[in-house]
Design an enzyme around this catalytic site. Structure first.
Site, PDB file in Angstrom:
ATOM      1  N   ASN A  24      -4.615   2.126 -13.559  1.00  0.00           N
ATOM      2  CA  ASN A  24      -3.811   1.262 -12.962  1.00  0.00           C
ATOM      3  C   ASN A  24      -2.512   1.249 -12.846  1.00  0.00           C
ATOM      4  O   ASN A  24      -2.293   2.161 -13.841  1.00  0.00           O
ATOM      5  CB  ASN A  24      -3.875  -0.500 -13.219  1.00  0.00           C
ATOM      6  CG  ASN A  24      -2.970  -1.307 -13.257  1.00  0.00           C
ATOM      7  OD1 ASN A  24      -3.051  -1.540 -11.527  1.00  0.00           O
ATOM      8  ND2 ASN A  24      -2.064  -1.872 -13.483  1.00  0.00           N
ATOM      9  N   HIS A  49       1.129   0.089 -13.717  1.00  0.00           N
ATOM     10  CA  HIS A  49       2.276  -1.130 -13.738  1.00  0.00           C
ATOM     11  C   HIS A  49       3.739  -0.754 -13.692  1.00  0.00           C
ATOM     12  O   HIS A  49       3.937   0.403 -14.081  1.00  0.00           O
ATOM     13  CB  HIS A  49       1.313  -1.142 -14.575  1.00  0.00           C
ATOM     14  CG  HIS A  49       2.249  -2.864 -15.335  1.00  0.00           C
ATOM     15  ND1 HIS A  49       1.920  -3.926 -15.319  1.00  0.00           N
ATOM     16  CD2 HIS A  49       3.496  -3.207 -16.093  1.00  0.00           C
ATOM     17  CE1 HIS A  49       2.532  -5.123 -15.407  1.00  0.00           C
ATOM     18  NE2 HIS A  49       3.118  -4.728 -16.285  1.00  0.00           N
ATOM     19  N   GLY A 108       1.295  -1.116  -0.812  1.00  0.00           N
ATOM     20  CA  GLY A 108      -0.080  -0.048   0.021  1.00  0.00           C
ATOM     21  C   GLY A 108       0.766   1.050  -0.066  1.00  0.00           C
ATOM     22  O   GLY A 108       0.413   2.771   0.251  1.00  0.00           O
ATOM     23  N   SER A 109       2.110   1.793  -0.268  1.00  0.00           N
ATOM     24  CA  SER A 109       2.862   2.557  -0.124  1.00  0.00           C
ATOM     25  C   SER A 109       2.204   3.414  -1.657  1.00  0.00           C
ATOM     26  O   SER A 109       2.150   4.843  -1.011  1.00  0.00           O
ATOM     27  CB  SER A 109       4.107   2.214  -0.418  1.00  0.00           C
ATOM     28  OG  SER A 109       4.417   1.974  -1.968  1.00  0.00           O
ATOM     29  N   ASN A 110       1.667   3.515  -2.357  1.00  0.00           N
ATOM     30  CA  ASN A 110       1.352   4.050  -3.807  1.00  0.00           C
ATOM     31  C   ASN A 110      -0.091   4.178  -3.022  1.00  0.00           C
ATOM     32  O   ASN A 110      -0.568   5.688  -3.729  1.00  0.00           O
ATOM     33  CB  ASN A 110       1.230   3.396  -4.921  1.00  0.00           C
ATOM     34  CG  ASN A 110       2.380   3.746  -6.155  1.00  0.00           C
ATOM     35  OD1 ASN A 110       2.740   4.686  -6.213  1.00  0.00           O
ATOM     36  ND2 ASN A 110       2.343   1.993  -5.888  1.00  0.00           N
ATOM     37  N   ILE A 115     -10.630  -7.728 -12.411  1.00  0.00           N
ATOM     38  CA  ILE A 115     -12.255  -6.574 -11.901  1.00  0.00           C
ATOM     39  C   ILE A 115     -12.781  -7.078 -13.276  1.00  0.00           C
ATOM     40  O   ILE A 115     -12.035  -7.314 -14.274  1.00  0.00           O
ATOM     41  CB  ILE A 115     -11.957  -5.020 -12.252  1.00  0.00           C
ATOM     42  CG1 ILE A 115     -10.768  -4.504 -11.509  1.00  0.00           C
ATOM     43  CG2 ILE A 115     -12.487  -4.295 -12.412  1.00  0.00           C
ATOM     44  CD1 ILE A 115     -10.738  -4.271  -9.674  1.00  0.00           C
TER      45      ILE A 115
HETATM   46  C1  GAR Z   1       3.228  -1.087  -7.213  1.00  0.00           C
HETATM   47  O1  GAR Z   1       4.903  -1.332  -7.933  1.00  0.00           O
HETATM   48  C2  GAR Z   1       2.546  -1.074  -8.508  1.00  0.00           C
HETATM   49  O2  GAR Z   1       3.521  -1.232  -9.763  1.00  0.00           O
HETATM   50  C3  GAR Z   1       2.655  -3.021  -8.557  1.00  0.00           C
HETATM   51  O3  GAR Z   1       2.412  -3.999  -7.286  1.00  0.00           O
HETATM   52  C4  GAR Z   1       3.558  -3.068  -6.695  1.00  0.00           C
HETATM   53  C5  GAR Z   1       2.607  -2.415  -5.127  1.00  0.00           C
HETATM   54  O4  GAR Z   1       3.233  -1.310  -4.312  1.00  0.00           O
HETATM   55  N1  GAR Z   1       1.287  -3.498  -9.450  1.00  0.00           N
HETATM   56  C6  GAR Z   1       1.692  -4.480 -10.335  1.00  0.00           C
HETATM   57  O5  GAR Z   1       2.034  -5.149 -10.808  1.00  0.00           O
HETATM   58  C7  GAR Z   1       0.750  -4.459 -11.238  1.00  0.00           C
HETATM   59  N2  GAR Z   1       0.161  -5.627 -12.517  1.00  0.00           N
HETATM   60  P1  GAR Z   1       2.546  -0.657  -3.081  1.00  0.00           P
HETATM   61  O6  GAR Z   1       1.882  -1.583  -2.663  1.00  0.00           O
HETATM   62  O7  GAR Z   1       3.699  -0.647  -2.165  1.00  0.00           O
HETATM   63  O8  GAR Z   1       1.856   0.540  -3.604  1.00  0.00           O
END
Ligand code: GAR
Length: 190
Positions: free
Chosen positions: A102, A104, A12-14, A88
């Protein structure tokens, strides 16, 4: 008020970067976070920020009607997938058509599709000897990682990079650009 719902499966850092960015906005609000994992790190992060986060079961995500109704009741304008790793389903897609984005962690169409998520992507990028990687923000459609691209930016893959060091560089790009792009989308600037 323009309400955002973030879907997240992991750390969940994003989600946190987005929530912090909009914390003092009067016209944009991270209304809630939805997850498919009750023990995902994102729940703890949201608790600290006083943002409600909910977990729905595999069956609820598959049927998706209850989730769609919930999102409508919450008056959600934009759904943001931030490390969300479940599919989804149609009810959500059609209720929020054109309003689901999204992020990626690669330069799509490279290193996208089934099985390409998180560290698997960075491992593949390094194994292929790429000198550049980056991030892609895109609309979603019924095919994994294929919707219209809104934004991309790149970074170097350095000699000696491990999936972890590359992931860290990519996360910095995500945290910097994702909230800004969301703001532009909500302001109909892009
Ligand atoms: C992020 O780097 C995101 O781009 C990736 O998962 C990570 C989640 O990090 N998403 C994918 O790979 C989707 N195909 P977070 O939980 O720290 O935000």
């Amino acid at each position: 008020m323009k309400n955002i719902a973030i879907f997240a499966s992991g750390n969940g850092s994003n989600a946190e970067a987005i929530a912090r960015y909009f914390a003092n906005y009067k016209n944009i609000c991270v209304k809630c976070v939805l997850s498919n994992r009750h023990n995902a790190g994102v729940h703890q992060r949201m608790e600290q920020l006083n943002i409600p986060s909910y977990s729905f079961s595999k069956e609820e995500w598959q049927d998706a009607h209850k989730i769609t109704d919930f999102l409508k009741k919450e008056n959600i304008e934009l759904i943001v997938l931030a490390g969300f790793l479940a599919k989804i389903e149609k009810p959500i897609l059609s209720a929020f058509q054109g309003n689901i984005i999204n992020i990626h962690p690669s330069l799509l169409p490279k290193y996208g599709g089934k099985g390409m998520w998180g560290h698997h992507i960075h491992e593949a990028v390094i194994a292929a000897g790429e000198t550049q990687s980056g991030i892609t923000i895109h609309y979603i459609d019924e095919n994994i990682d294929e919707g219209r691209i809104i934004f991309q930016t790149s970074c170097d893959v350095l000699p000696g990079d491990t999936p972890d060091t590359l992931a860290e560089r990519i996360h910095k790009l995500e945290h910097r650009y994702f909230p800004e792009i969301i703001e532009k989308i909500l302001g109909k600037e892009i």
